[in-house]
Write a protein that holds these residues in place. Sequence first.
Motif, mmCIF file in Angstrom:
data_model
loop_
_atom_site.group_PDB
_atom_site.id
_atom_site.type_symbol
_atom_site.label_atom_id
_atom_site.label_comp_id
_atom_site.label_asym_id
_atom_site.label_seq_id
_atom_site.Cartn_x
_atom_site.Cartn_y
_atom_site.Cartn_z
ATOM 1 N N ALA A 290 -4.187 -3.216 -4.096
ATOM 2 C CA ALA A 290 -3.410 -2.839 -2.926
ATOM 3 C C ALA A 290 -4.415 -1.325 -3.405
ATOM 4 O O ALA A 290 -3.754 0.127 -2.519
ATOM 5 N N ILE B 116 -7.178 -8.451 3.415
ATOM 6 C CA ILE B 116 -7.913 -8.177 1.997
ATOM 7 C C ILE B 116 -8.591 -9.268 1.305
ATOM 8 O O ILE B 116 -9.458 -9.124 0.545
ATOM 9 N N GLY C 249 -2.273 -3.918 4.954
ATOM 10 C CA GLY C 249 -2.662 -4.654 3.255
ATOM 11 C C GLY C 249 -1.541 -5.831 3.477
ATOM 12 O O GLY C 249 -1.174 -6.297 4.438
ATOM 13 N N CYS D 128 -10.485 -2.740 -2.278
ATOM 14 C CA CYS D 128 -9.023 -1.391 -2.631
ATOM 15 C C CYS D 128 -9.210 -1.552 -0.933
ATOM 16 O O CYS D 128 -9.142 -2.104 -0.481
ATOM 17 N N HIS D 129 -7.261 -0.350 -0.940
ATOM 18 C CA HIS D 129 -6.989 -0.258 -0.124
ATOM 19 C C HIS D 129 -7.834 1.577 0.782
ATOM 20 O O HIS D 129 -7.987 2.314 -0.317
ATOM 21 N N THR D 130 -8.266 1.160 1.800
ATOM 22 C CA THR D 130 -8.390 2.400 2.205
ATOM 23 C C THR D 130 -8.005 2.854 3.458
ATOM 24 O O THR D 130 -8.890 3.453 4.124
ATOM 25 N N THR E 158 0.422 -0.973 0.258
ATOM 26 C CA THR E 158 0.362 0.162 0.133
ATOM 27 C C THR E 158 0.497 0.851 0.076
ATOM 28 O O THR E 158 1.661 1.113 0.320
#
Length: 224
Positions: free
Chosen positions: A113, A152, A146, A139-141, A48
């Motif tokens: 990511a 994920i 990560g 997705c990456h929030t 990330t």
Amino acid sequence: MKGIIFDFNGTMFMDSDLHEAAWLYLIQKYSDKEMTEEDILKNIHGKTNDVILRRFISEDLTDKRVQELSDEKEAYYRKSVLESPDHNDFTKGLVNVLDYAAAEKIPMTIASASPLVNMDFYFDYLNLGNWFDYEKMVCHTGRFPGKPAPDIFLIAAKKIGVKPENCLVIEDSYSGLQAAHNAKIGTIIAIDPSGKNRAVFEAENLAQNGVIEDFTTFISDYLK
């Protein structure tokens, strides 16, 4: 196998070169650190942005500064995509796989990511909504660790209603393959178009179900 989870960058969309160029641009602009080939494999792809920025620019970056630098990098990257005649389509053979999976009603989603701003860009640029439910995309929030943490893929499996051991994951990154193992995904496949990472993946048993170059034989090899 009852469900498919796709990584996006370097898997569905062959854009690793553009991400590497964007990171090189940003790191050279704000840091004197060098980015080695090993860094690209293990500390860039699949990671990330916050982790990358704090590793290569400064571990003392505030969350606000991380967001600013992340936005700058991704804007540079998206501009590169739009300006490149070689980055306007999916990986070879993938459309047939997506059409087949949709016709067979195989649950599938994306676990990336990438930040949300990029996934929104991809849904528009590549019409991902033709095959994927936006609400099931992960997705990456910043709300979960990560890759290589398993979160994920566990979230993605839950969103498509399939147990991790019944999922197939396709990944190109070292960290992503580690995450799939950590999530106890049943079928793990690496994609490595140039073959430069195959030896590492195989030596560390990260691609237990094979390494592919593209999706041209994916249906017959894995879905039938």
